[in-house]
Motif scaffolding. Structure first.
Motif, PDB file in Angstrom:
ATOM      1  N   LEU B  69      -4.144  -9.197 -10.592  1.00  0.00           N
ATOM      2  CA  LEU B  69      -3.812  -8.850  -9.212  1.00  0.00           C
ATOM      3  C   LEU B  69      -4.455  -9.834  -8.248  1.00  0.00           C
ATOM      4  N   ALA B  73      -2.648 -12.406  -5.725  1.00  0.00           N
ATOM      5  CA  ALA B  73      -2.919 -12.418  -4.290  1.00  0.00           C
ATOM      6  C   ALA B  73      -3.304 -13.815  -3.832  1.00  0.00           C
ATOM      7  N   LEU B 153      -5.726   7.687  -7.292  1.00  0.00           N
ATOM      8  CA  LEU B 153      -4.761   6.678  -7.710  1.00  0.00           C
ATOM      9  C   LEU B 153      -3.454   6.841  -6.950  1.00  0.00           C
ATOM     10  N   LEU B 154      -3.039   8.088  -6.736  1.00  0.00           N
ATOM     11  CA  LEU B 154      -1.814   8.328  -5.970  1.00  0.00           C
ATOM     12  C   LEU B 154      -1.949   7.776  -4.566  1.00  0.00           C
ATOM     13  N   ALA B 156      -3.902   5.355  -3.583  1.00  0.00           N
ATOM     14  CA  ALA B 156      -3.874   3.893  -3.625  1.00  0.00           C
ATOM     15  C   ALA B 156      -2.446   3.403  -3.760  1.00  0.00           C
ATOM     16  N   LEU B 157      -1.675   4.053  -4.636  1.00  0.00           N
ATOM     17  CA  LEU B 157      -0.301   3.629  -4.860  1.00  0.00           C
ATOM     18  C   LEU B 157       0.525   3.776  -3.595  1.00  0.00           C
ATOM     19  N   VAL B 158       0.437   4.960  -2.988  1.00  0.00           N
ATOM     20  CA  VAL B 158       1.257   5.200  -1.791  1.00  0.00           C
ATOM     21  C   VAL B 158       0.846   4.250  -0.674  1.00  0.00           C
ATOM     22  N   SER B 160      -0.548   1.207  -0.884  1.00  0.00           N
ATOM     23  CA  SER B 160      -0.137  -0.174  -1.082  1.00  0.00           C
ATOM     24  C   SER B 160       1.363  -0.325  -0.967  1.00  0.00           C
ATOM     25  N   ILE B 161       2.125   0.697  -1.394  1.00  0.00           N
ATOM     26  CA  ILE B 161       3.574   0.603  -1.228  1.00  0.00           C
ATOM     27  C   ILE B 161       3.935   0.635   0.247  1.00  0.00           C
ATOM     28  N   TYR B 162       3.246   1.496   0.996  1.00  0.00           N
ATOM     29  CA  TYR B 162       3.552   1.601   2.419  1.00  0.00           C
ATOM     30  C   TYR B 162       3.318   0.275   3.122  1.00  0.00           C
ATOM     31  N   GLY B 164       3.151  -2.686   1.600  1.00  0.00           N
ATOM     32  CA  GLY B 164       3.941  -3.760   1.025  1.00  0.00           C
ATOM     33  C   GLY B 164       5.399  -3.711   1.408  1.00  0.00           C
ATOM     34  N   ILE B 165       5.925  -2.529   1.654  1.00  0.00           N
ATOM     35  CA  ILE B 165       7.361  -2.404   1.940  1.00  0.00           C
ATOM     36  C   ILE B 165       7.706  -3.129   3.226  1.00  0.00           C
ATOM     37  N   HIS B 167       6.397  -5.784   4.332  1.00  0.00           N
ATOM     38  CA  HIS B 167       6.443  -7.227   4.107  1.00  0.00           C
ATOM     39  C   HIS B 167       7.617  -7.619   3.251  1.00  0.00           C
ATOM     40  N   LYS B 168       8.202  -6.665   2.532  1.00  0.00           N
ATOM     41  CA  LYS B 168       9.327  -7.014   1.681  1.00  0.00           C
ATOM     42  C   LYS B 168      10.499  -7.516   2.491  1.00  0.00           C
TER      43      LYS B 168
END
Lengths: 411, 172, 118
Positions: B69, B73, B153-154, B156-158, B160-162, B164-165, B167-168
């Motif tokens: 990771l 980065a 973990l949930l 962290a996942l949510v 980072s997706i929030y 990252g989306i 920037h997509k």
């Protein structure tokens, strides 16, 4: 223990006796035995790859309705040796601006990552490299080292396309590690230990009958981890021009090539050990040499299946590869884990056959349910291609004016 | 000097040197690779203490996931080429802080009664990974931290997706 | 138990040593004629222009984060799997809760379109 029944242990004991007889202290004897054993195993695996390359090319040729190598040696047996000689004498072209240390380290890491898998596989009931009690996690860790090697290769080549190929390759490898790791939990659950010796030893009934969906997911993830077809856009020549190993020539490229073929065989070996029972078979405990034979037969079946899939199925696009993993394999793997854990605990204690049948039925039902969900998903999300215009006029077929002979049929 | 002590000293030296080099090299990518070497050193330290599960988890999670990771980065942002960070004036402060932290840790170690005890080889019952499993899922054991870690973990996942989306949609 | 790990270290050292020796041998046997056009970067036959670092694509990083979360989850589940035969049904229910929470994370990623390769 006679020589015929168990040659490896016989030779080990003889060497032990020989070295102790020379007066070397016991710790050093063990150390020397380790070095000899590890060296033989690693070297043997690398030499064995030459036969694997020949087998794959011949078999691939046959599947594709051609003969395959047949010039050099009977049936083209010496073809890989000729290839190796050629590759040994090719010049190493180092690109400008490449990071010299990382550039040279990457093929060595790739090869070490594949060879390292052989250390924990039980080759017979008494022959194994080492029996660490975390064998299954070690498999995943070695895969991670391989990915590190690929990303180093991509970056140190100072080439845009190598970098892009490296990213795509690592994205694919990372993604398929997840279902592989999750499905590896299921044999660990059944065997009660993470060591591969214990998993192979606990299979009175092969685990593929108790967890067929997990075996299927592990098989597919293993093919994808290896980078073979249909997941082979890491190295596809028509894609990013050979991917992360564009700038490698000579034996450095040869190392990637050998690592690829050896990884295919090692994946088959792992599948045979974890799901098909490894060295187990009638009489394998009393005559450990039979363990070799059984393991080899099981591995050969899985390996030939892998080769057949490689030359039969077309290549998938990167978005299909990723969607298949994250939208189908990972949820299915998680569901299999939960269902297997639940059913195994709910099954009545002590009834071996009933438990296996219950697990089998639960797996089949789960697979059918997943299939149904995929069909529903496809119906709801199918992107229909818009028809832009009506039917376009097609030019009139030109008929041959002089019909002398039939056109040649190229197949 | 037993063999174990020798191996430990070599491993400790490699880890410390890797840590120092990680802080000192100019190119960020090389710093990440020195970090990988330091993490390997930590995994070997776990192995020397006969914590085989932790050693292998160190390799799988830290080197297999987190180091990759970090490399992603570094390579995906401009951090790989922007090596103009001038760290010539600040190294005195960082060495002083590091020495104070080291002094604190050594003080804590030497005042801890178990700090001077020699390690004994573990019994097979203590090496059982199943014991970790039983303890993790025991309601009087570590069950609540186990479930809370899944929520962590949930999160962290949510998160980072929030992030990252958004920037997509930026790249062409 | 430590001698098992020693074997592993020896094995990995040897499996790094053998390819290194092979590559070194081939370096001795192969010709060395570096030329500027041979050593230039391959870019479909034309000269490379632009920086050698490609553009930021967030999708790679999202896949890496997803992998990290599921990897840590799997590592948490391994001790459960080893102790499975000694555990009760209650423990399996706890693990089901654990996996469902993270499955909800995956479902969130799916709905937000984080799994699409754009």
């Amino acid at each position: 223990m006679s020589f015929i029944a168990d040659p490896v242990i016989f030779i080990t004991n003889w060497l032990n006796g020989l070295l102790s007889g020379w007066g070397i202290p016991a710790m050093w004897v063990q150390f020397i035995m380790f070095i000899i054993g590890a060296g033989l195993l690693a070297f043997g695996a690398m030499i064995f790859t030459i036969g694997l390359i020949w087998l794959e090319r011949k078999l691939g040729g046959r599947i594709q309705d051609r003969i395959g190598p047949n010039r050099i040696g009977p049936w083209g047996l010496f073809q890989p040796i000729a290839d190796m000689l050629k590759i040994f004498t090719k010049e190493y072209i180092t690109p400008i601006g490449a990071d010299i240390l990382l550039y040279n380290l990457a093929p060595i890491l790739a090869m070490a990552a594949v060879l390292g898998l052989w250390a924990v596989i039980p080759l017979s009931s008494t022959t194994f490299g080492t029996n660490i009690n975390v064998g299954v996690l070690y498999l995943i860790g070695i895969g991670a080292i391989g990915e590190l090697g690929i990303i180093l290769a991509g970056f140190s080549s100072n080439n845009k396309y190598a970098l892009l190929g490296g990213y795509r390759a690592v994205a694919q490898l990372l993604s398929y590690e997840v279902p592989m790791a999750i499905t590896l939990l299921i044999p660990v659950m059944f065997a009660g230990s993470m060591g591969l010796n214990d998993i192979a030893g606990a299979q009175k009934v092969a685990f593929i009958f108790q967890a067929p969906v997990a075996a299927l997911i592990f098989f597919i993830a293993g093919i994808a981890e290896n980078g073979r077809a249909p997941f082979d856009l890491m190295e596809a020549d028509s894609e990013i021009v050979a991917g992360y190993n564009i700038e490698y020539s000579g034996l450095k490229f040869g190392m990637y090539y050998v690592a690829d073929f050896l990884h295919a065989f090692t994946s088959a070996l792992l599948f045979a050990t974890i799901f098909l029972g490894g060295w187990r078979g009638p009489g394998a405990e009393q005559y450990p040499i039979l363990g070799f034979v059984y393991l080899f037969i099981k591995t050969a079946v899985v390996y030939l299946l892998t080769i057949t899939i490689r030359f039969t199925v077309p290549r998938l696009r990167i978005d299909q590869v990723m969607a298949f993993n994250w939208k189908y394999l990972t949820p299915l793997a998680l569901a299999t884990l939960l269902v297997t854990a639940l059913v195994d605990k709910l099954a009545p204690v002590g009834q071996g056959l009933l438990r296996i049948i219950l697990l089998l039925v639960a797996n089949v039902l789960l697979f059918l349910l997943a299939d149904r969900l995929v069909t529903l998903y496809r119906k709801n999300h199918q992107k229909l291609r818009k028809v832009v215009t009506g039917i376009r006029p097609v030019p009139v077929t030109i008929r041959p004016t002089v019909a002398t002979e039939e056109p040649e049929v190229n197949s | 000097m037993t063999v174990m002590q020798l191996i430990f000293l070599i491993n400790a030296a490699v880890t410390i040197i890797a840590g120092i080099m990680m802080a000192r090299v100019q190119r960020l990518l090389h710093a990440a690779l020195w970090l990988v070497l330091a993490l390997f050193g930590v995994a070997i330290t776990f192995g020397l203490l006969e914590a085989s599960f932790l050693a292998i988890v160190q390799v799988v999670v830290y080197i297999g996931a987190i180091a990759i990771l970090i490399l992603f980065a570094i390579m995906l942002t401009r951090g790989g080429t922007d090596d103009t960070y001038d760290n010539s004036k600040r190294w005195i402060i960082s060495i002083v802080v590091a020495l104070i932290a080291l002094g604190g840790i050594l003080l804590a170690l030497f005042t801890w009664p178990q700090g001077q005890a020699l390690t004994t080889p573990l019994t097979p019952a203590q090496q059982d990974i199943g014991a970790i499993g039983v303890a993790l899922l025991n309601p009087e054991g570590y069950l609540i931290p186990f479930e809370i870690s899944s929520i962590l973990l949930l999160a962290a996942l949510v998160g980072s997706i929030y992030v990252g989306i958004e920037h997509k949609g930026e790249e062409k | 138990m430590l001698h098992e790990w020693l074997y592993l270290v020896i094995f990995i050292a040897i499996s790094m040593f053998i390819p290194a020796v092979a590559i070194g041998m081939a370096a001795l046997l192969s010709p060395k004629k570096p030329a500027p056009i041979k050593n230039s970067i391959y870019e479909c036959g034309i000269e490379t222009y632009g920086p050698t670092k490609i553009q930021f694509k967030a999708q790679y990083y999202l896949y890496a984060i997803l992998f990290l979360v599921f990897d840590v989850e799997t590592v948490f589940l391994f001790p459960f799997a080893v102790a499975y035969n000694k555990l009760l049904l209650f423990a399996v229910i706890e693990v089901i809760i654990f996996v469902i929470i993270l499955g909800a994370g995956l479902a969130y990623a799916w709905r937000r379109g984080a799994l699409e390769w754009s």
